[in-house]
Write an enzyme that holds these catalytic residues in place. Structure first.
Site, PDB file in Angstrom:
ATOM      1  N   GLY A 151       0.712  -1.241   0.063  1.00  0.00           N
ATOM      2  CA  GLY A 151       0.055   0.076  -0.045  1.00  0.00           C
ATOM      3  C   GLY A 151       0.994   1.334  -0.089  1.00  0.00           C
ATOM      4  CG  LEU A 152      -0.960   4.747   1.989  1.00  0.00           C
ATOM      5  CD1 LEU A 152      -0.454   5.839   2.769  1.00  0.00           C
ATOM      6  CD2 LEU A 152      -2.198   5.008   1.255  1.00  0.00           C
ATOM      7  CB  CYS A 169      11.369   5.980  -5.005  1.00  0.00           C
ATOM      8  SG  CYS A 169      10.139   6.034  -3.603  1.00  0.00           S
TER       9      CYS A 169
END
Length: 222
Positions: A151-152, A169
């Site tokens: 998810g987040l 990232c």
């Protein structure tokens, strides 16, 4: 879109691998009528590598463990004060695509920040949510047999220093920020979690929620 009830579990501080195993088991064992769930939690310090993760983006992890996960994306950091929301959804049943789900999540985060006077936005070429070019929330999903997990991660009130030990990232020099540094006055992670829960439920089309404390232990592998 959604029908029935959305189950929201408030899990507290949970080791990453414990939550990961629980997500896998829940996803593997759920059936056609299993309600969708959101898990709200925090993790002790850990770096996680996505399926496309490259070793060169781990600069000097030091004493913080590194876990190779089965989510999308590159390397990121999790730690106390960061709000994690795992979305255990039957995406096929909801009738939405992966890109639509990502946009829904990003919009929910943008709205939560706007409620607190922070202007944020998503980027078409780099999943997540940004404030003046600095990343405040990261996304990493896995879809298996039409069901999502992972998810987040929203930076609320945490130590951002470990992000300097990686290329977040996969982007060298990417600036990271958090809600605490963007608003005047205190910030309560629990209040942010409740706002995010409500925004996600709205965008998913759920009108009913059932909130439970913890409970993911039953999904762990023995």
């Amino acid at each position: 879109m959604a029908s029935g009830e959305l189950v929201v579990r408030e899990c507290g501080l949970v080791e990453y691998q414990t939550a990961w195993r629980a997500m896998q088991r829940f996803t593997n064992e759920r059936g056609p009528q299993t309600p969708d769930e959101l898990w709200l939690l925090q993790h002790p310090p850990v770096f996680t590598q996505g399926q496309a993760g490259k070793a060169e983006h781990l600069l000097f992890p030091g004493e913080i463990p590194v876990v190779q996960a089965d989510r999308g994306g590159q390397v990121t950091y999790h730690g106390p004060g960061q709000l994690i929301c795992y979305l255990l959804l039957d995406v096929r049943r909801l009738g939405i695509g992966v890109r639509q789900l990502v946009s829904l999540i990003e919009q929910s985060i943008v709205e939560v920040l706007a409620e607190r006077g922070v202007t944020a936005a998503a980027k078409a070429d780099a999943p997540g949510v940004y404030v003046d070019g600095a990343k405040i929330a990261s996304l990493g999903l896995r879809i298996r047999n039409g069901r999502s997990f992972h998810g987040l991660a929203l930076n609320v009130d945490m130590d951002l220093q470990p992000f300097r030990r990686i290329n977040p990232c996969g982007y060298a020099g990417l600036a990271m920020t958090q809600l605490r540094d963007l608003i005047a006055g205190p910030v309560e992670l629990e209040e942010v979690a409740h706002s995010l829960r409500d925004r996600l439920a709205d965008h998913l089309g759920y009108t009913q929620q059932k909130t439970l404390a913890g409970g993911i232990e039953s999904y762990e592998y023995c």
